[in-house]
Design a protein around this motif. Structure first.
Motif, PDB file in Angstrom:
ATOM      1  N   ILE A  51       0.845  -1.202   0.000  1.00 19.77           N
ATOM      2  CA  ILE A  51       0.000   0.000   0.000  1.00 19.77           C
ATOM      3  C   ILE A  51       0.876   1.246   0.000  1.00 19.77           C
ATOM      4  O   ILE A  51       0.607   2.209  -0.723  1.00 19.77           O
ATOM      5  N   GLY A  52       1.943   1.232   0.790  1.00 19.49           N
ATOM      6  CA  GLY A  52       2.870   2.358   0.809  1.00 19.49           C
ATOM      7  C   GLY A  52       3.516   2.595  -0.540  1.00 19.49           C
ATOM      8  O   GLY A  52       3.618   3.739  -1.007  1.00 19.49           O
ATOM      9  N   LEU A  53       3.944   1.519  -1.194  1.00 25.56           N
ATOM     10  CA  LEU A  53       4.532   1.629  -2.538  1.00 25.56           C
ATOM     11  C   LEU A  53       3.518   2.195  -3.527  1.00 25.56           C
ATOM     12  O   LEU A  53       3.839   3.080  -4.322  1.00 25.56           O
ATOM     13  N   ALA A  54       2.304   1.678  -3.468  1.00 29.68           N
ATOM     14  CA  ALA A  54       1.257   2.146  -4.385  1.00 29.68           C
ATOM     15  C   ALA A  54       0.928   3.614  -4.143  1.00 29.68           C
ATOM     16  O   ALA A  54       0.751   4.388  -5.096  1.00 29.68           O
ATOM     17  N   ALA A  55       0.849   4.016  -2.878  1.00 27.59           N
ATOM     18  CA  ALA A  55       0.544   5.412  -2.558  1.00 27.59           C
ATOM     19  C   ALA A  55       1.632   6.342  -3.078  1.00 27.59           C
ATOM     20  O   ALA A  55       1.335   7.386  -3.681  1.00 27.59           O
ATOM     21  N   ALA A  56       2.886   5.961  -2.869  1.00 31.78           N
ATOM     22  CA  ALA A  56       3.988   6.793  -3.369  1.00 31.78           C
ATOM     23  C   ALA A  56       3.966   6.864  -4.889  1.00 31.78           C
ATOM     24  O   ALA A  56       4.178   7.934  -5.480  1.00 31.78           O
ATOM     25  N   GLY A  57       3.688   5.756  -5.543  1.00 33.65           N
ATOM     26  CA  GLY A  57       3.597   5.744  -7.001  1.00 33.65           C
ATOM     27  C   GLY A  57       2.450   6.597  -7.509  1.00 33.65           C
ATOM     28  O   GLY A  57       2.591   7.326  -8.501  1.00 33.65           O
ATOM     29  N   LEU A  58       1.335   6.532  -6.830  1.00 31.67           N
ATOM     30  CA  LEU A  58       0.166   7.331  -7.206  1.00 31.67           C
ATOM     31  C   LEU A  58       0.458   8.823  -7.071  1.00 31.67           C
ATOM     32  O   LEU A  58       0.148   9.615  -7.967  1.00 31.67           O
TER      33      LEU A  58
END
Length: 193
Positions: free
Chosen positions: A175-182
């Motif tokens: 989720i952290g990776l996805a949030a940063a990517g978003l």
């Protein structure tokens, strides 16, 4: 023949899931048994400093105050990514998925005495830490590398003290990776619109 293959595939999938569950139980109990005095001192200290995103906010303040334009960009990217990750983890997924925390008897009583009553899945601490670290790393690589250490420690501490299962922490990191990517992709997406 397709019916047999489908049934065999389902049986194999169930076996894989059972093996993963067994492996996670083993890993959780193994992590809980770390009884090294250094581990018992360092993990809780780092987690306490990172509690309620204090550590990441302090890093953002230092970068914004001393890092010029790039420092302010990194701080903003980190803070926004962290907010997005926490919103997804704590405000979204955790409300839908009501997973129990690991059994208390696997841990020392003092380790589980203060764990939250909220669901175990996913961990907001890990999601926030990973989002912040991943968001700042491309802009301020040294700060990202420095933040990676407490990020990993926070994730390990959450399993070690019985607050989360290892798979919870893995999903929190995703989720952290996805949030940063978003957050990183958002300006480009908005320009296209």
């Amino acid at each position: 023949m397709a019916w047999i293959t489908g049934r065999t595939g389902k049986r194999q999938a169930m076996r894989v899931l059972a093996d993963l569950h067994t492996g996670e139980r083993w890993l959780t109990r193994r992590t809980a048994s770390w009884d090294n005095p250094w581990v018992r001192r360092v993990l809780p200290t780092v987690e306490e400093v990172a509690e309620h995103t204090k550590l990441w906010c302090a890093v953002a303040a230092v970068m914004a105050g001393t890092g010029g334009v790039r420092g302010r960009q990194a701080a903003a990217a980190g803070l926004v990514s962290m907010a997005v990750a926490e919103t997804i983890a704590n405000g979204g997924v955790k409300r839908v998925w009501q997973r129990r925390r690991p059994p208390g008897q696997w841990f020392r009583p003092e380790d589980v005495a203060e764990r939250p009553d909220s669901p175990s899945f996913p961990p907001g601490h890990t999601a926030a830490a990973v989002a912040f670290t991943v968001a700042i790393a491309p802009i301020r690589p040294w700060a990202g590398m420095a933040c990676a250490v407490p990020t990993v420690v926070v994730a390990a501490e959450r399993v070690h003290r019985g607050a989360h299962h290892p798979s919870d922490v893995a999903v929190g990191a995703a989720i952290g990776l996805a949030a940063a990517g978003l957050v990183r992709a958002a300006p480009g997406l908005l320009r296209r619109l």
